[in-house]
Scaffold this motif. Structure first.
Motif, PDB file in Angstrom:
ATOM      1  N   SER A 344       8.712  15.331 -64.662  1.00  0.00           N
ATOM      2  CA  SER A 344       8.188  15.266 -66.020  1.00  0.00           C
ATOM      3  C   SER A 344       7.109  14.195 -66.050  1.00  0.00           C
ATOM      4  O   SER A 344       7.243  13.157 -65.397  1.00  0.00           O
ATOM      5  N   TYR A 345       6.060  14.435 -66.827  1.00  0.00           N
ATOM      6  CA  TYR A 345       4.917  13.526 -66.834  1.00  0.00           C
ATOM      7  C   TYR A 345       4.800  12.823 -68.184  1.00  0.00           C
ATOM      8  O   TYR A 345       5.031  13.419 -69.243  1.00  0.00           O
ATOM      9  N   ARG A 346       4.424  11.536 -68.135  1.00  0.00           N
ATOM     10  CA  ARG A 346       4.144  10.766 -69.333  1.00  0.00           C
ATOM     11  C   ARG A 346       2.878   9.947 -69.145  1.00  0.00           C
ATOM     12  O   ARG A 346       2.616   9.404 -68.065  1.00  0.00           O
ATOM     13  N   GLU A 361      -1.136  10.439 -66.201  1.00  0.00           N
ATOM     14  CA  GLU A 361      -0.085  11.457 -66.037  1.00  0.00           C
ATOM     15  C   GLU A 361       0.897  10.935 -64.984  1.00  0.00           C
ATOM     16  O   GLU A 361       0.866  11.344 -63.827  1.00  0.00           O
ATOM     17  N   TYR A 362       1.768  10.044 -65.422  1.00  0.00           N
ATOM     18  CA  TYR A 362       2.687   9.402 -64.476  1.00  0.00           C
ATOM     19  C   TYR A 362       3.923  10.281 -64.296  1.00  0.00           C
ATOM     20  O   TYR A 362       4.556  10.678 -65.284  1.00  0.00           O
ATOM     21  N   PRO A 363       4.299  10.622 -63.048  1.00  0.00           N
ATOM     22  CA  PRO A 363       5.446  11.520 -62.837  1.00  0.00           C
ATOM     23  C   PRO A 363       6.789  10.785 -62.821  1.00  0.00           C
ATOM     24  O   PRO A 363       6.948   9.772 -62.144  1.00  0.00           O
ATOM     25  N   PHE A 364       7.738  11.308 -63.594  1.00  0.00           N
ATOM     26  CA  PHE A 364       9.128  10.855 -63.519  1.00  0.00           C
ATOM     27  C   PHE A 364       9.889  11.942 -62.761  1.00  0.00           C
ATOM     28  O   PHE A 364      10.132  13.034 -63.294  1.00  0.00           O
ATOM     29  N   GLY A 401       0.676  17.653 -67.349  1.00  0.00           N
ATOM     30  CA  GLY A 401       0.271  17.203 -66.024  1.00  0.00           C
ATOM     31  C   GLY A 401      -0.296  18.328 -65.173  1.00  0.00           C
ATOM     32  O   GLY A 401      -0.860  19.310 -65.678  1.00  0.00           O
ATOM     33  N   PRO A 402      -0.118  18.229 -63.854  1.00  0.00           N
ATOM     34  CA  PRO A 402      -0.669  19.256 -62.946  1.00  0.00           C
ATOM     35  C   PRO A 402      -0.127  20.654 -63.212  1.00  0.00           C
ATOM     36  O   PRO A 402      -0.712  21.640 -62.769  1.00  0.00           O
ATOM     37  N   MET A 403       1.014  20.742 -63.930  1.00  0.00           N
ATOM     38  CA  MET A 403       1.589  22.061 -64.229  1.00  0.00           C
ATOM     39  C   MET A 403       0.711  22.877 -65.173  1.00  0.00           C
ATOM     40  O   MET A 403       0.906  24.088 -65.309  1.00  0.00           O
TER      41      MET A 403
END
Length: 970
Positions: A344-346, A361-364, A401-403
């Protein structure tokens, strides 16, 4: 013999005459296309659909075009467009006001009375620019403010059709505990203030506002009204703000001499942010023993986000204080156990700005348990943030994000596949013969090339997803299965017609993954802002803690009533028991509103219990029936189906509401005819709760492509059906007699409700037309309308509230491609159209056993009033989402919900001709035997009159038996 010969000559002559006339009649239309034959002198409304707009590129494609064209960002340019510089669709003076929201400057006040505003401005140099707007949300339907962006007369890309500007929200106070020891969730309150926001996509696909290319010279920006009023202070056309990389920021820290702080730690809880963009993201309860504070078997609001915080651009903001200037690291206690391995991105912003590129777009990453996540680079080294002593803000914004690239690809694939399916069924029909070789590779131009391109595109997305996630999630294997099926069709085209269902399933799969891949849930327990040398706890509970918590919760389940929604007030002279057949969140909202408004005003306390839908209905053994028999019935039941009030009244179990002196005033809140199902022997035993509707759904893109209009009458339907069927398409109509019967002027029962009225000529004509839909026009007897409307196989069909919500929420690829129209009817001699039909929702009843009938009636009047229903609907949609839009039976409250205005107009127009079937003694036999008659005609080939007469005989027999059982006479 001579007589026989003469007879043969006469017959031959007569046959020849008839045949000649038939040939003449036929040859008179020789060469005339089927469309012209059927739609001659047609006055159906045209479909409002622009193919060019529907096929606009995505912003992602436009951005790649900028890159290929070597377009550069401009630098240092800021063009401010003022309210008095605008032009309006209305012409004349502009709606400008001062002192809005404490702003002394003039602002442009824009509601739905103005279609568009536009500004013309000079650009000093070629290059890329971004748009920003300073705005103040005005009172509306609590939805985001949406406008269409048009640049120099052209919509530049898909996302510009709906540019969204958020309203701001806060929790209305802190939670309090109810009588069960559970937290009562605070209501959501809009915080109106001036806001400054960039023009960006509404789904969070892109990390920055849109870039637009302007050449040197004059340009025009037009904004068109889509939804919700707003005041505009200014619009800015400015050079893009380029965010530096972390390495660049780190070099700046070194150049400025910033030092790491020592032995410092600030911890703050996440459950109640100071500001958020969406009322549906909120505090939640988590039972893990490591969460702060621990729930201990109760409903305690101890975390933030969870599944509700999953949609793009939803953000929340927190405040915190640090003790000194210096460099800090930031950690979160988070849970991300959704998405089957996908992150998930935030977007992370400090004090209103994204500090560096890596936080856009930081990935969790996915993990099955709680954990501490320190914002770090790919090697696990924590990022450092320079913070000055004092207060700061931290904002987290959901980003796809990349999705986003995969989602856009799925949308494109779904639409392409839908078009291919339609082209195939034009040759094969909806039910191809598995033994026939259709040679589709030869008869459908470009079909095989399209299959090959699609196979390559799917393979590219499979590789892309694997690279992003570092593994092969479920979506990978779903795409792999679809690709395998398509590749087999490429090798053997004869398989295409036999596997048409596979293509339908593939399109459904694409649509579902479009939704799933946009879901980016995250749950947060708390934050820690600390010095880089400070160690961070694991954030996980151990085995013994989990075992202890499980055992404690098990023991607590023996004495805690989880069906009861506890009250937060101890005041009240009397207590009424209210049972609701709704979800717990709905019941909690009702409880909060009753405790805060109804009880203080009336002194009547409300005790609420929740039950599954259907448990409060008559029929099989259920909780309300058992309560009635045991003498422990509630005072009020909410969410009872429309058939049950009279069934209970027949047995003396419900109270006659028409005896209350102000009943007639309350009845005016609902549509005409709403009380028909609740009438029994002069009494009325319920008031409506929710209200359904029947409308015609149509695919704008397909009807436009076929040059068909929007049907208004059944004759219009019949004229378009052959054209649809010629293209392998169908019309959907659920097997229901009501509309035909009511439109012919018939009824189910005689005026005294003692006998069936289906033996009239009106009933015969209605039944005949209804059954001929299936026997003559061969429409499907049963179908999954949602799926087939989505694929385009059924571009026309009848449905109601459930279908409307499904198409709105669960078919994103069809956005802008479908609409609703009033139910088809029969044209009357005065040229009006009789569209009589209706569909009910749920009801509210007062039980006869209640000793507090007056208090119960006061509660129902309060509950169904316009203001309460409007705010209840707003709160439900704010907490649960659009899929839970409240279809209140109070017409004024229904209007206040955020429906699209054009759709609301259709629904209200249809309600003007609302009519439903009454409930009578033995009436349950009516539906059963009308269904039997339909089966006998459509499936068994029985004569229409014989089937209907046999049904009437059986219905009358059962009605008479029930009338004798309950000693009811005319």
């Amino acid at each position: 013999m001579r007589k026989i010969g003469l007879i043969i000559l006469i017959i031959a002559f007569a046959f020849n005459s008839v045949f000649t006339q038939a040939v003449k009649a036929d040859t008179s239309d020789t060469g005339v296309p089927l469309r012209e034959k059927n739609l001659k002198n047609n006055d159906m409304p045209k479909v409002d659909y622009d193919v060019k707009v529907a096929n606009l590129p995505f912003y992602e494609q436009v951005l790649k075009g900028y890159q290929k064209g070597s377009y550069k960002d401009t630098d240092g340019i800021d063009i401010v467009l003022r309210p008095d510089e605008a032009k309006s669709s209305n012409g004349g003076s502009l709606p400008i006001k001062n002192d809005i929201g404490g702003n002394a400057k003039p602002a442009l006040v824009w509601d739905d009375s103005v279609k568009w505003f536009e500004w013309t401005f000079d650009v000093p140099e070629d290059g890329l620019y971004q748009l920003y707007m300073r705005y103040y949300p005005l009172k509306g339907k609590r939805s985001p403010i949406v406008r269409k962006l048009i640049v120099d007369g052209v919509v530049p890309f898909q996302e510009a059709l709906n540019v969204s500007f958020e309203r701001l929200w806060v929790d209305k106070g802190k939670p309090v505990r109810d009588s069960n020891g559970d937290d009562i969730r605070p209501l959501q309150e809009e915080k109106t203030m001036w806001n400054y926001e960039g023009f960006s996509d509404s789904k969070g696909f892109y990390p920055e506002p849109f870039r637009l290319y302007f050449s040197k010279g004059k340009h025009t920006i037009r904004l068109e009204y889509v939804s919700e009023p707003v005041a505009i202070d200014s619009i800015e056309v400015k050079s893009p703000e380029n965010i530096p990389s972390y390495d660049e920021v780190l070099n700046q820290y070194k150049a400025m001499g910033y030092k790491e702080v020592k032995d410092a730690e600030v911890k703050f809880q996440a459950e109640f942010p100071v500001l958020k963009s969406d009322p549906t993201i909120r505090a939640e309860s988590n039972s893990d023993p490591s969460v702060e504070p621990a729930a201990n078997g109760d409903f305690i609001l101890n975390v933030f986000g969870d599944w509700n915080w999953r949609r793009g651009n939803q953000w929340a903001e927190w405040k915190f204080n640090v003790p000194q200037d210096g460099l800090y690291k930031i950690s979160f206690k988070v849970g991300q156990w959704w998405g089957d391995g996908l992150p998930s991105y935030r977007q992370v912003a400090i004090d209103g700005k994204v500090p560096f590129k890596e936080l856009e777009e930081y990935p969790f990453k996915y993990q099955r348990d709680w954990r501490m996540e320190t914002l770090s680079d790919k090697n696990g080294k924590p990022y450092l943030f320079y913070l000055t002593k004092g207060e700061h803000t931290l904002r987290l914004t959901d980003k796809v994000g990349p999705m986003s690239e995969v989602v856009n690809a799925m949308s494109d694939l779904a639409l392409r596949l839908s078009k291919m399916i339609r082209e195939i069924i034009m040759v094969t029909g909806a039910r191809p013969d598995p033994n026939f070789e259709y040679e589709l590779d030869k008869k459908v131009p470009g079909l095989m090339d399209e299959f090959k391109d699609m196979s390559k595109d799917i393979e590219a997305q499979m590789k892309y997803i694997t690279n992003i996630s570092g593994q092969r999630p479920s979506v990978y294997y779903s795409f792999k299965s679809i690709k395998k099926s398509i590749d087999e069709m490429i090798r053997n085209p004869d398989l295409i017609s036999r596997r048409l269902n596979d293509l339908n399933n593939a399109q459904t799969s694409f649509g579902q993954w479009m939704l799933d891949l946009q879901n980016e849930p995250l749950v947060i327990d708390y934050f820690i802002v600390s010095s880089p040398d400070k160690s961070i706890p694991t954030g996980r509970s151990n085995f013994l803690q989990k075992v202890g918590a499980t055992w404690y919760n098990f023991l607590k389940s023996f004495y805690k009533d989880y069906n009861s929604v506890g009250s937060s007030t101890t005041t009240g002279k009397k207590t009424i028991k209210v049972w609701v057949a709704m979800g717990r969140e709905w019941a909690e909202i009702l409880r909060d509103m009753a405790d805060n408004e109804f009880t203080p005003k009336t002194g009547i306390k409300v005790q609420i219990n929740t039950f599954p839908a259907g448990q409060l209905n008559a029929g099989a053994v259920n909780v309300i029936l058992l309560a009635i028999n045991s003498g422990k019935a509630p005072d009020v039941a909410i969410g009872v189906d429309s058939q049950s009030p009279v069934e209970f009244a027949i047995r003396g179990a419900t109270a006659d509401l028409s005896k209350f002196p102000d009943f007639k005033d309350v009845a005016k809140w609902f549509v005409n005819g709403a009380f028909i199902p609740f009438e029994y022997r002069g009494g009325i035993y319920a008031i409506p709760c929710t209200q359904d509707f029947n409308v015609l759904f149509y695919r704008k893109d397909i009807l436009s492509e076929l040059k068909l209009g929007i049907p208004q009458t059944w004759d219009d339907i019949y004229s378009e059906l052959p054209i649809l069927q010629q293209h392998g398409m169908e019309f959907y109509y659920p097997p229901v007699l009501d509309p035909f019967l009511f439109q012919y002027g018939g009824d189910y029962y005689t005026e005294d409700y003692m006998r069936s009225a289906l033996d009239t000529s009106e009933a015969y004509m209605a039944f005949k037309e209804w059954t001929e839909l299936y026997t003559n026009f061969k429409i499907p007897m049963a179908a999954n309308f949602f799926n087939r409307f989505r694929t385009g196989e059924m571009p026309l069909g009848v449905g109601g509230y459930n279908e409307y919500v499904m198409f709105t929420v669960a078919a994103p690829e069809l956005t802008g491609r479908w609409g609703i129209a009033p139910f088809p009817g029969h044209r009357m001699p005065d040229a009006t159209i009789n569209r009589r039909t209706g569909s009910f929702g749920t009801t509210n009843i007062i039980l006869q056993q209640s000793k507090n009938k007056r208090e119960a009636w006061e509660f129902l009047k309060w509950w169904m009033s316009e203001d309460v229903q409007s705010r209840f609907g707003e709160n439900v949609e704010a907490i649960v989402g659009v899929g839970a839009r409240w279809n209140s039976a109070n017409v004024a409250a229904f209007k206040s919900m955020p429906w699209k205005q054009e759709d609301l107009n259709v629904i209200l127009e249809q309600w003007k001709q609302f009519k439903v079937q009454p409930v009578v003694l033995g009436g349950y036999f009516t539906g059963r035997y009308v269904g039997f008659a339909w089966n006998n005609v459509v499936l068994g080939g029985m004569k229409i009159r014989d089937a209907l007469e046999d049904a009437v005989k059986q219905i009358n027999k059962e009605m008479k038996a029930k009338q004798e059982e309950f000693s009811v006479k005319p």
